[in-house]
Design a protein around this motif. Sequence first.
Motif, PDB file in Angstrom:
ATOM      1  N   VAL A 282       0.842  -1.187   0.000  1.00 47.83           N
ATOM      2  CA  VAL A 282       0.000   0.000   0.000  1.00 47.83           C
ATOM      3  C   VAL A 282       0.878   1.237   0.000  1.00 47.83           C
ATOM      4  O   VAL A 282       1.817   1.354   0.800  1.00 47.83           O
ATOM      5  CB  VAL A 282      -0.925  -0.001   1.234  1.00 47.83           C
ATOM      6  N   THR A 283       0.597   2.185  -0.875  1.00 50.98           N
ATOM      7  CA  THR A 283       1.381   3.415  -0.941  1.00 50.98           C
ATOM      8  C   THR A 283       1.007   4.342   0.206  1.00 50.98           C
ATOM      9  O   THR A 283      -0.035   4.181   0.854  1.00 50.98           O
ATOM     10  CB  THR A 283       1.151   4.149  -2.267  1.00 50.98           C
ATOM     11  N   ALA A 284       1.846   5.352   0.424  1.00 48.15           N
ATOM     12  CA  ALA A 284       1.570   6.322   1.486  1.00 48.15           C
ATOM     13  C   ALA A 284       0.259   7.058   1.221  1.00 48.15           C
ATOM     14  O   ALA A 284      -0.537   7.291   2.136  1.00 48.15           O
ATOM     15  CB  ALA A 284       2.725   7.312   1.597  1.00 48.15           C
ATOM     16  N   ALA A 285       0.018   7.422  -0.032  1.00 55.39           N
ATOM     17  CA  ALA A 285      -1.218   8.123  -0.368  1.00 55.39           C
ATOM     18  C   ALA A 285      -2.433   7.237  -0.143  1.00 55.39           C
ATOM     19  O   ALA A 285      -3.473   7.688   0.349  1.00 55.39           O
ATOM     20  CB  ALA A 285      -1.169   8.607  -1.817  1.00 55.39           C
ATOM     21  N   GLN A 286      -2.332   5.950  -0.489  1.00 58.10           N
ATOM     22  CA  GLN A 286      -3.443   5.021  -0.281  1.00 58.10           C
ATOM     23  C   GLN A 286      -3.719   4.814   1.208  1.00 58.10           C
ATOM     24  O   GLN A 286      -4.881   4.775   1.644  1.00 58.10           O
ATOM     25  CB  GLN A 286      -3.140   3.680  -0.951  1.00 58.10           C
TER      26      GLN A 286
END
Length: 689
Positions: A282-286
Amino acid sequence: MSKSISDKVVRNHSDNTPFSEILEKSLSRRAVTRGSLGAAMALMAGFSLSACGGDSDPVTPTEPVTPPVTPPVTPVPELKLGFQSLANSMTDACVVPAGYTAQVLGAWGTPLNSNAAAWDRNGNNSSNDLLNSTGMHHDGMHFFALDGSTTEGLLVVNHEYIDEKVLHPNGQTGTGAGQKRPVEEVRKEINAHGVAVMHIRKEGTSWNIVLNSKYNRRFTSATPMRLAGPVGGTDSVKTPFSPNGTQVRGTNNNCGNGTTPWGTYITAEENWASCFVNTGAVTAAQKRVGVSTAKGRYLWETAAGDVTEQNGEFARFNITPSLGWENEVNGFGYLVEIDPYDPSSIATKRTAMGRFAHEGAAYGNPVEGQPLAFYCGDDSRFEYVYRFVSEAVWDPKDATRTDRLNVGAKYLDKGTLYVARFNDDGSGEWVALVPATVGKGGKTLGAEFGSLEAILINTRGAADFVGATPMDRPEWTAVHPTNGDVYLTLTNNTSRNATTGTNAANPRLNNANGHIIRWHDQSGTNAFRWDIFVFGASDLDNADTNRSSLTAVNQLASPDGLSFDSRGIMWIQTDNGLDGGRNNNVAKTTNDQMLAVIPKPMSESTGTGPVINASNQADLRRFFVGPNEAEITGVAYSPDNTSIFLNIQHPVNWPAYDTTDATVVSSTKVRPRSATVVIQRTDGKPIGV
């Protein structure tokens, strides 16, 4: 914003100074006597109005546009409310003042055209029926007059989410481990989301939908839409469905709304993130917006692989990178512009205005030759308040153009997104979310995130980085039609505690009651001044809690929906279902409600700060009470203010069968339906006065 879909998890783990701590510093420094709104506000009225006061760290923004000039205040005749405030009510019906009527209009499943069968009490409607009918859980809305008429127009309504048990009376299927959801069920759910445009006409004293009108249309979670602005067409939104990144399918969890000066509708995507799942990295934005890591909220992704699936119709909700749809989620989380007057137009997501859990968008009063400003809250605990300022300056001729989405591109695709910092002296500042802005550790947003596209996709993370002020669930914004004061509901935040910035002296420890703040931008600058307009109160006898001196006939908690009519009456709606919910005494004594008040302007001044007339809140009056368990949300007006429209969301036993009278209590158990309620005076005069 519905109690059933709010993001209850705190996503903001930044160390930014909480709003409650700023307020506490202000009040403590001035030795405020606890227990009196009048005393607190009198002290707050003496706050310095310096543009950048307080103890915030310096931020050096790059200003690509000039902030708008606040329009001059135009005197208007004095208004007075003309109805008696309602008593508490807890019934399966709507309550209105004496001399008023309440009509049910466009309840969930009402056909818009002949392609839909009539709504079935037993739940036998098909996904195609729902595609051609009004959706579930009505929320934000607006009335657009046709040819200046006061009795005919287009009512545009958001459909925020679904109640699975009501939609599927026999229960959802395919929800067990390793199972797949049936395609028809999933399509029903997708088609129950989104937005409806309803052509309505007043016939006698009743409003009705014009069946088969060319204007009637639905936007669902599968409707193709354009991606415009800095994010549109970039690598971040390229998918198998749109290899060039200029389109995305659907709009999700449409909560609050807004409009534009050129006659278009803005629908706000709020709790969309949980519809997607990423079981990989999972990305930081997600993570910051709350993408699911185990399963999507509705399990739509599990219908993937069905032979009837078309081009990732369901697979796109699984954004695990190895599956090829990782960019799909980047096409959600925006304000979406719709032209209700043009049935052939394509809804457009305006990415320049930021990506988060939008709760509507209110525009500042336009001034010729000055840029436009739009204000928006991010509805989650400890999130922020945003302002978008257009690069283009306002030309009044654009208000009458018929190519409305081209006008939208002119004003909404280029500009600057700002986030608010509230200083402890009653001043505030808008911080630009652009690459050159300096944030934590002297580092720029560009160095931390990269391009403007990346900053916008991770709007929340960028706001964290520049030290924005975390708020108690910022929801609806509303702008006074003449003086330009901006109001914002802060619904509640029961997660606020000593760890997050609250201490024993803070009046909003475990804030189950919420409050409304307001501010006034200083002309041509990024500075504003602010104060608290009213506090919700769960205990009328506790002076520390009841800071606004509320009484049994205007007590409120969890303010949510907020709107001004054209005369300057402010309408406040409540949502006690979540967070504060059953934790406050208001929800135990009365159902959710709508109140009215005529605010005094902030522009009244002693030379040292805004004057707060504590008696102003004493005229706050309860105008409407909804049925049991229902949220009151969304508000619209006929141009002559003789009809007011509001929405009833997630009732449990309403409306009664075989009647359009919203005040009728059913004698039997009904299959509940969210619906619009139209309120009128029996004498035909304007409502409220």
